[in-house]
Design a protein around this motif. Structure first.
Motif, PDB file in Angstrom:
ATOM      1  N   LEU A 222      90.290  56.307  49.546  1.00  0.00           N
ATOM      2  CA  LEU A 222      90.196  56.336  47.928  1.00  0.00           C
ATOM      3  C   LEU A 222      91.488  55.453  47.332  1.00  0.00           C
ATOM      4  N   PRO A 223      91.114  54.797  46.222  1.00  0.00           N
ATOM      5  CA  PRO A 223      92.325  53.991  45.759  1.00  0.00           C
ATOM      6  C   PRO A 223      93.280  54.630  45.155  1.00  0.00           C
ATOM      7  N   ASP A 224      93.138  55.734  44.655  1.00  0.00           N
ATOM      8  CA  ASP A 224      94.091  56.860  43.813  1.00  0.00           C
ATOM      9  C   ASP A 224      94.206  58.170  44.010  1.00  0.00           C
ATOM     10  N   ARG A 225      94.880  58.871  43.650  1.00  0.00           N
ATOM     11  CA  ARG A 225      94.881  60.408  43.802  1.00  0.00           C
ATOM     12  C   ARG A 225      93.901  60.783  42.734  1.00  0.00           C
ATOM     13  N   GLY A 226      93.700  60.257  41.698  1.00  0.00           N
ATOM     14  CA  GLY A 226      92.702  60.626  40.670  1.00  0.00           C
ATOM     15  C   GLY A 226      91.356  60.576  41.429  1.00  0.00           C
ATOM     16  N   SER A 227      90.962  59.634  42.031  1.00  0.00           N
ATOM     17  CA  SER A 227      89.729  59.679  42.781  1.00  0.00           C
ATOM     18  C   SER A 227      89.514  60.608  43.702  1.00  0.00           C
ATOM     19  N   ALA A 228      90.555  60.960  44.473  1.00  0.00           N
ATOM     20  CA  ALA A 228      90.841  61.981  45.559  1.00  0.00           C
ATOM     21  C   ALA A 228      90.491  63.645  45.050  1.00  0.00           C
ATOM     22  N   GLU A 229      91.230  63.634  43.850  1.00  0.00           N
ATOM     23  CA  GLU A 229      90.985  64.872  43.068  1.00  0.00           C
ATOM     24  C   GLU A 229      89.679  64.982  42.733  1.00  0.00           C
ATOM     25  N   MET A 230      89.091  63.956  42.102  1.00  0.00           N
ATOM     26  CA  MET A 230      87.615  64.097  41.646  1.00  0.00           C
ATOM     27  C   MET A 230      86.886  64.425  42.810  1.00  0.00           C
ATOM     28  N   ALA A 231      87.039  63.919  44.003  1.00  0.00           N
ATOM     29  CA  ALA A 231      86.006  64.050  44.931  1.00  0.00           C
ATOM     30  C   ALA A 231      86.060  65.488  45.595  1.00  0.00           C
ATOM     31  N   THR A 232      87.347  65.911  45.728  1.00  0.00           N
ATOM     32  CA  THR A 232      87.815  67.088  46.277  1.00  0.00           C
ATOM     33  C   THR A 232      86.965  68.336  45.398  1.00  0.00           C
ATOM     34  N   ARG A 233      87.562  68.269  44.076  1.00  0.00           N
ATOM     35  CA  ARG A 233      86.868  69.178  43.112  1.00  0.00           C
ATOM     36  C   ARG A 233      85.194  69.202  43.307  1.00  0.00           C
ATOM     37  N   ALA A 234      84.712  67.870  43.461  1.00  0.00           N
ATOM     38  CA  ALA A 234      83.355  67.980  43.560  1.00  0.00           C
ATOM     39  C   ALA A 234      82.683  68.433  44.760  1.00  0.00           C
ATOM     40  N   VAL A 235      83.416  68.195  45.689  1.00  0.00           N
ATOM     41  CA  VAL A 235      82.851  68.857  47.322  1.00  0.00           C
ATOM     42  C   VAL A 235      83.022  70.225  47.159  1.00  0.00           C
ATOM     43  N   LEU A 236      84.274  70.971  46.488  1.00  0.00           N
ATOM     44  CA  LEU A 236      84.382  72.307  46.750  1.00  0.00           C
ATOM     45  C   LEU A 236      83.643  73.002  45.818  1.00  0.00           C
ATOM     46  N   THR A 237      83.271  72.330  44.475  1.00  0.00           N
ATOM     47  CA  THR A 237      82.338  72.918  43.594  1.00  0.00           C
ATOM     48  C   THR A 237      80.747  73.027  44.132  1.00  0.00           C
ATOM     49  N   THR A 238      80.425  72.141  44.995  1.00  0.00           N
ATOM     50  CA  THR A 238      79.332  72.106  45.538  1.00  0.00           C
ATOM     51  C   THR A 238      78.986  73.146  46.821  1.00  0.00           C
ATOM     52  N   LEU A 239      80.516  73.100  47.390  1.00  0.00           N
ATOM     53  CA  LEU A 239      80.070  74.088  48.584  1.00  0.00           C
ATOM     54  C   LEU A 239      80.022  75.508  47.970  1.00  0.00           C
ATOM     55  N   ALA A 240      80.745  75.638  46.946  1.00  0.00           N
ATOM     56  CA  ALA A 240      80.808  77.105  46.132  1.00  0.00           C
ATOM     57  C   ALA A 240      79.390  77.516  45.902  1.00  0.00           C
ATOM     58  N   GLU A 241      78.488  76.267  45.363  1.00  0.00           N
ATOM     59  CA  GLU A 241      76.881  76.906  45.107  1.00  0.00           C
ATOM     60  C   GLU A 241      76.347  76.970  46.142  1.00  0.00           C
ATOM     61  N   ARG A 242      76.815  76.569  47.440  1.00  0.00           N
ATOM     62  CA  ARG A 242      76.162  76.774  48.600  1.00  0.00           C
ATOM     63  C   ARG A 242      76.389  77.983  49.494  1.00  0.00           C
ATOM     64  N   LEU A 243      77.535  78.428  49.443  1.00  0.00           N
ATOM     65  CA  LEU A 243      78.282  79.702  50.031  1.00  0.00           C
ATOM     66  C   LEU A 243      77.816  80.758  49.532  1.00  0.00           C
ATOM     67  N   PRO A 244      77.527  81.815  50.188  1.00  0.00           N
ATOM     68  CA  PRO A 244      77.316  83.179  49.539  1.00  0.00           C
ATOM     69  C   PRO A 244      78.421  83.579  48.855  1.00  0.00           C
ATOM     70  N   SER A 245      78.423  84.210  47.746  1.00  0.00           N
ATOM     71  CA  SER A 245      79.326  84.670  46.591  1.00  0.00           C
ATOM     72  C   SER A 245      80.770  85.387  47.162  1.00  0.00           C
ATOM     73  N   GLY A 246      80.562  86.256  48.139  1.00  0.00           N
ATOM     74  CA  GLY A 246      81.781  86.940  48.651  1.00  0.00           C
ATOM     75  C   GLY A 246      82.659  86.049  49.534  1.00  0.00           C
ATOM     76  N   LEU A 247      81.848  85.030  50.220  1.00  0.00           N
ATOM     77  CA  LEU A 247      82.591  83.947  51.116  1.00  0.00           C
ATOM     78  C   LEU A 247      83.404  83.034  50.292  1.00  0.00           C
ATOM     79  N   THR A 248      82.604  82.539  49.234  1.00  0.00           N
ATOM     80  CA  THR A 248      83.152  81.580  47.997  1.00  0.00           C
ATOM     81  C   THR A 248      84.521  82.230  47.691  1.00  0.00           C
ATOM     82  N   GLY A 249      84.732  83.484  47.339  1.00  0.00           N
ATOM     83  CA  GLY A 249      85.926  84.168  46.863  1.00  0.00           C
ATOM     84  C   GLY A 249      86.884  84.105  47.990  1.00  0.00           C
ATOM     85  N   HIS A 250      86.678  84.325  49.333  1.00  0.00           N
ATOM     86  CA  HIS A 250      87.652  84.483  50.261  1.00  0.00           C
ATOM     87  C   HIS A 250      88.278  83.105  50.664  1.00  0.00           C
ATOM     88  N   VAL A 251      87.291  82.030  50.659  1.00  0.00           N
ATOM     89  CA  VAL A 251      87.912  80.506  50.898  1.00  0.00           C
ATOM     90  C   VAL A 251      88.626  80.358  49.489  1.00  0.00           C
TER      91      VAL A 251
END
Length: 134
Positions: free
Chosen positions: A16-45
């Motif tokens: 990605l061209p800059d850290r801002g884009s990498a930050e946005m991508a990382t947050r997007a993936v982690l947010t979506t992953l949190a929606e997919r994982l069971p609640s307790g597991l999300t908390g542990h991650v």
């Protein structure tokens, strides 16, 4: 692993061209992953991530009424929307974030994440992990 190290690794893997884009991508993936994982597991991650990256996971999980079950198409679509990119780029970004996450988490926690994901999303994990998905 610290916040800057995680973002730097994601940026390097995704080119990605800059850290801002990498930050946005990382947050997007982690947010979506949190929606997919069971609640307790999300908390542990989230507990093993820096607070700046744990917070979006916890917020996303709190916004979900119950455990969601969705596959790769929905996963990619949500990431693309949040990262303001297309689904192909979203999948590349997801693979990069999951690779960095694999290195950042305790191995036994990573195994639980792998077990909780469907095979199509698990295929985004580093090759040694993809075969272990249900």
């Amino acid at each position: 692993m610290q916040h800057d190290e995680i973002i730097g690794k994601v940026q390097a893997l995704t080119r990605l061209p800059d850290r801002g884009s990498a930050e946005m991508a990382t947050r997007a993936v982690l947010t979506t992953l949190a929606e997919r994982l069971p609640s307790g597991l999300t908390g542990h991650v989230a507990a093993q991530l820096p607070p700046t990256l744990a917070a979006p996971m916890r917020q996303a999980r709190e916004a979900v009424a119950e455990d969601e079950r969705f596959g790769l198409t929905t996963f990619a679509g949500r990431i693309a929307g949040r990262a303001e990119t297309d689904e192909d780029a979203a999948l590349l970004e997801a693979a990069a974030v999951l690779e960095v996450l694999d290195a950042a988490l305790a191995p036994e926690l990573t195994e639980k994440v792998v077990a909780a994901l469907p095979r199509d999303i698990g295929g985004l994990l580093p090759s040694g992990r993809a075969d272990e998905s249900p």
